[in-house]
Design a protein around this motif. Sequence first.
Motif, PDB file in Angstrom:
ATOM      1  N   PRO A  90     -38.420 -85.298  16.364  1.00  0.00           N
ATOM      2  CA  PRO A  90     -36.995 -85.752  15.982  1.00  0.00           C
ATOM      3  C   PRO A  90     -37.239 -86.903  14.727  1.00  0.00           C
ATOM      4  N   SER A 119     -32.825 -85.184  16.708  1.00  0.00           N
ATOM      5  CA  SER A 119     -32.569 -86.500  16.948  1.00  0.00           C
ATOM      6  C   SER A 119     -31.119 -87.014  17.351  1.00  0.00           C
ATOM      7  N   THR A 171     -36.910 -91.559  23.701  1.00  0.00           N
ATOM      8  CA  THR A 171     -37.632 -92.499  22.638  1.00  0.00           C
ATOM      9  C   THR A 171     -37.618 -94.018  23.353  1.00  0.00           C
TER      10      THR A 171
END
Length: 387
Positions: A90, A119, A171
């Motif tokens: 991403p 992303s 993330t």
Amino acid sequence: EIYKRGMFGNVKPTVTTDPSKLEQQAKEAMSQRGFNYIAGGAGERSTMEANRLAFRQWKLVPRMLRGAAQRDLSVELFGEKQPNPIIVAPVGVQEIFHEDKDVGVAEVAAELGVTFTMSTAGSSSIEHIGKVGREKGGRQWFQLYWPKSDDVTASLLNRAKREGFKVLVVTLDTWTLGWRPWDLDHAYVPFVKGLGCEVGFSDPAFRKGYGKDPRDPKHVTEASIAWTTDIFDGMGHTWESLKLLKQYWDGPIILKGIQSVDDAKLAVQYGMDGVLVSNHGGRQLDGAVGSLDMLAEIAEAVGDKTTVLFDSGIRTGADVMKALALGAKAVLIGRPVMYGLGIAGKAGAKDVMRYLLADLDQSMGLAGYKNVHELGPHSIRRIQYPG
Ligand code: FNR
């Protein structure tokens, strides 16, 4: 095919086939701002360098006469077979690298059977990328910068689910941006610009709080800043918060940014389907270990209980083999694909992926491996050459 075009047609590739020259070619082709945003790392870039140094300490041990003239690079991830172990990492705000941006990369990745990860800070909407993925028959994963607001989280995940994204990549290492001098010195904050229209701003959960005219530039800026703040205020999340995330997402969840064995064990304890051993390409905590240095330990501790993936520093086919030999099931690629995009748009991104796949295939054959499952600790040796 790549050899033949050069030998018989004298056709030179647009994007260099030499991974060590790719960065320089991108520097010459791209705007300084765009190039700096890709090439930069945190602090004095010591972790970014460590990512590469870690790869140099491992060498492959080739085997002969093993009938490896035909190779099968396929892997199975989360119950789905994919033709190769490569995944596009991403990467946010790709519009600053080239107008083909993420949706173009998603398209060419699908053509090559490479999984594409979108992303949260993408330059195109979830719906736009999802549509291209469906049309091209590509596999797509969605990366989450985990917002503070549960409403925004639920809305993003519902949209991603509806559009057919299969896997959620959360993330964890970026609840604030790292100290990145290459951007700071140019007063560059890509996220606010990048959020101009198609992305977070368009999220219905966000519009709720901002019921003004969405085309008003003042509103765009306000919503962008509010969106960014909400995303980067997610530092209150804990391991317990993962339970909530599981309520919003019933597919596989991977934690991105895992660098410690203890965290990998916690990921298993909290029922995570995968861990992505990554240090964000050395863009977050400078002074941290090279990502590959932690891979073997983590894979040994949790590799039989969860899916271990790897990124940060992969540049060549041999690098992919080293990561797989040390326990990763598949790997993600960040900067090289973005350099290709910056040099020649989606065709350039495609070339970078094609060369990497060709290099991997050829290196596997030269080392005597018919498929990726044959790779293991026996395939490599740690050696420290002086200098
Ligand atoms: C990233 N990365 C990243 N990661 C993420 O989870 N969400 C994001 O939006 C971004 N954005 C981003 C922008 C740019 C320009 C780069 C270079 C990287 C990190 C990325 O997913 C991946 O972890 C690293 O790029 C892997 O390291 P290499 O392959 O670049 O060395």
